[in-house]
Write a protein that holds these residues in place. Structure first.
Motif, short mmCIF file in Angstrom:
data_model
loop_
_atom_site.label_atom_id
_atom_site.label_comp_id
_atom_site.label_asym_id
_atom_site.label_seq_id
_atom_site.Cartn_x
_atom_site.Cartn_y
_atom_site.Cartn_z
N LYS A 1 0.86 -1.18 0.00
CA LYS A 1 0.00 0.00 0.00
C LYS A 1 0.90 1.23 0.00
O LYS A 1 1.54 1.55 0.99
N LEU A 2 0.91 1.93 -1.14
CA LEU A 2 1.74 3.12 -1.31
C LEU A 2 0.85 4.34 -1.43
O LEU A 2 -0.19 4.30 -2.10
N ALA A 3 1.26 5.43 -0.81
CA ALA A 3 0.39 6.60 -0.64
C ALA A 3 -0.07 7.20 -1.97
O ALA A 3 -1.25 7.52 -2.13
N VAL B 1 -4.04 -2.62 -11.19
CA VAL B 1 -2.58 -2.68 -11.02
C VAL B 1 -2.18 -2.65 -9.55
O VAL B 1 -1.34 -3.44 -9.11
N PHE B 2 -2.77 -1.75 -8.76
CA PHE B 2 -2.32 -1.56 -7.38
C PHE B 2 -3.25 -2.17 -6.33
O PHE B 2 -2.97 -2.09 -5.13
N ALA B 3 -4.35 -2.75 -6.74
CA ALA B 3 -5.26 -3.38 -5.78
C ALA B 3 -4.57 -4.53 -5.06
O ALA B 3 -3.81 -5.28 -5.67
N PRO B 4 -4.80 -4.69 -3.76
CA PRO B 4 -4.21 -5.83 -3.04
C PRO B 4 -4.74 -7.14 -3.59
O PRO B 4 -5.86 -7.22 -4.11
N VAL C 1 6.15 -3.38 -11.56
CA VAL C 1 5.42 -2.78 -10.43
C VAL C 1 5.74 -3.62 -9.19
O VAL C 1 5.73 -4.86 -9.25
N THR C 2 6.04 -2.95 -8.10
CA THR C 2 6.50 -3.62 -6.88
C THR C 2 5.48 -4.63 -6.36
O THR C 2 4.28 -4.36 -6.30
N ARG C 3 5.98 -5.79 -6.01
CA ARG C 3 5.16 -6.83 -5.37
C ARG C 3 5.44 -6.85 -3.87
O ARG C 3 6.33 -6.15 -3.38
N GLU C 4 4.69 -7.71 -3.16
CA GLU C 4 4.89 -7.85 -1.72
C GLU C 4 4.57 -9.28 -1.29
O GLU C 4 3.56 -9.84 -1.72
N SER C 5 5.42 -9.85 -0.46
CA SER C 5 5.19 -11.21 0.02
C SER C 5 4.12 -11.23 1.10
O SER C 5 4.04 -10.32 1.92
N THR C 6 3.31 -12.27 1.08
CA THR C 6 2.21 -12.38 2.05
C THR C 6 2.53 -13.36 3.18
O THR C 6 1.76 -13.45 4.14
#
Length: 495
Positions: free
Chosen positions: A98-100, A113-116, A367-372
């Motif tokens: 989550k980026l501002a 694109v940016f939805a979780p 686009v940046t990913r994130e591990s869950t």
């Protein structure tokens, strides 16, 4: 008594610090460069992050752990590591941080694109893949592409007749914008003052999405974004787009569209009604506006970037240009125009585009990913909440994968089946896996048609008899890598 309290606090702090260090010591973390207090490795990321991260990866390896403030960031710089992230463990790494800035611009990340990662994202992606960007839908807009590319050729022809220099960057940007406006909104806006403002706002949107927000990584310094004026700029941009898109929705709701000539807004409004229950739809106006903004950020800026770099490389390599012109002109034969029916025969054109995408990834760091969840990647421990940057630009120039990787050589793609649609991880300009770009087919056919028409109709030179080596191919800063300076050419009619 006070001294005893301070001693107790100190001992608690010492115990927690030591416990944390012991836990870290038990883990096998990816290699890391030295970091500074508070900012971590942020000082090592320059104005061209894909280049500075490539340089760091040559020292620390293709899987590298950085710290951006308090946030762990895994940098991926090899095809094998990208395959592990985007295929083998795709579900673990399909979230978005989550980026501002994108969160504000895209209505609380209600876009694709940016939805979780989750049910909402699956639903929105399904709409994009099956309704907006399906092969059938892309084909339905063929007449729009052919009309707008013909108009571009006519405009260049008029400048050629008057011996004027052609700003090819502007021509290609206008083409990408006009095609998407007609496809998404039903009409062009480029000939009006509102259209010019819209184009400027799109440029600002892309710049904002590539802007570093201090508060995302060092929360207690978030006030810097406010004092610097960044928050205000983002708010102003978001409100402008909201007013513009709200007027578009109102205009479409007031018109009854029949037949098959439906644009993206018509389709999304129909889907909204179909998902309505008790007067409330599960797909609100904000979701529609967020998806439309996605389309413009991806469908105009990155699309014209690919065409711009391709033409720049062809100008720098006249032998490649001549070979491509020969293929296209032979395919056209006695026909006045190249059409989409001819594209499948243009094998060298496809090789040229692959080589252009290899060297000039539109969004170099994807686009940046994130591990869950906690996991292991290539033997290293990666904790939940780690952001993941895939340096597709660096992978495309990896000397272990490509012979003479800095050379523009389309011939390298004539004898292999490597493609850019997410199956071959040595070439991933549009990403791969669940988070791969759903608009590849849309972008590819427009890119190929536009370049084929240009090289069919014209011969190109640089102004003032400049030599090919004089062409400045420096990159601009931002999330999308454009030419730093406009591509100016002299076009002469081919007869």
């Amino acid at each position: 008594m006070v001294g005893a309290n301070y001693l107790a606090l100190f001992l608690i702090f010492l115990y927690k610090w030591q416990s944390c260090n012991n836990q870290q010591a038990k883990k096998r973390l990816p290699p890391s460069p030295k970091k500074l207090p508070v900012i971590g490795n942020l000082h090592q990321v320059g104005p061209s992050p894909h280049r500075s991260l490539q340089s760091l990866s040559t020292k620390h390896g293709p899987l590298m752990l950085l710290r951006f403030g308090r946030v762990p960031v895994l940098v991926v710089s090899s095809a094998d590591a990208a395959r592990e992230i985007m295929k083998n463990q795709d579900s673990i790494f399909s979230n978005r941080p989550k980026l501002a800035i994108p969160n504000r611009i895209f209505y609380g990340s209600k876009d694709v694109v940016f939805a979780p990662y989750g049910d909402y994202w699956r639903k929105m992606r399904g709409i994009c893949v099956n309704q907006l960007m399906s092969p059938k839908r892309v084909q339905s807009f063929r007449s729009v592409r052919e009309q707008e590319t013909c108009l571009m050729v006519e405009n260049i022809g008029r400048l050629s007749d008057s011996n004027s220099v052609v700003n090819l960057s502007d021509m290609l940007a206008l083409l990408a914008n006009d095609v998407l406006c007609r496809v998404a909104l039903g009409r062009k806006y480029s000939n009006s003052d509102k259209g010019k403002e819209f184009k400027n706002m799109l440029t600002e949107e892309v710049e904002m999405l590539g802007t570093f927000c201090v508060g995302d990584y060092i929360p207690w310094l978030a006030w810097i974004d406010r004092v610097s004026g960044l928050n205000g700029k983002v708010e102003k941009l978001a409100k402008w787009f909201d007013r513009f898109l709200e007027s578009v929705l109102e205009e479409h709701r007031s018109i009854d569209v029949g037949g098959t000539s439906k644009d993206f807004v018509d389709i999304l409004l129909e889907i909204q009604q179909e998902n309505e229950k008790d007067g409330i739809s599960t797909i609100g106006d904000d979701a529609i506006k967020a998806i439309l903004l996605n389309m413009f950020a991806d469908g105009t800026d990155t699309t014209y970037s690919v065409m711009e770099w391709t033409m720049a490389e062809l100008l720098k390599h006249p032998n490649t240009m001549e070979k491509l012109q020969k293929e296209v002109r032979e395919a056209a034969g006695n026909k006045e125009e190249i059409t989409e029916d001819d594209l499948e025969k243009l094998h060298y054109l496809k090789a040229v585009f692959k080589e252009s995408l290899r060297l000039h990834v539109p969004v170099p760091l994807l686009v940046t990913r994130e591990s869950t969840q906690d996991t292991k990647v290539m033997g290293y421990d990666v904790t939940a909440g780690t952001q993941v940057i895939v340096n597709a630009w660096s992978i495309g120039r990896d000397p272990l994968l490509w012979k003479n990787p800095e050379d523009f050589n389309p011939e390298r793609f004539l004898d292999n089946n490597i493609d850019f649609r997410g199956m071959h991880f040595e070439l991933i300009p549009f990403g791969a896996g669940r988070r791969g770009c759903p608009g590849i087919a849309y972008a590819t056919v427009l890119n190929e048609l536009a370049i084929a028409k240009l090289v069919h109709k014209f011969n190109f030179d640089l102004p003032d008899q400049a030599k090919k080596n004089d062409l400045d191919v420096s990159e601009s800063a931002g999330i999308t890598a454009h030419l730093k300076f406009p591509l100016l050419v002299v076009a002469t009619h081919y007869t």
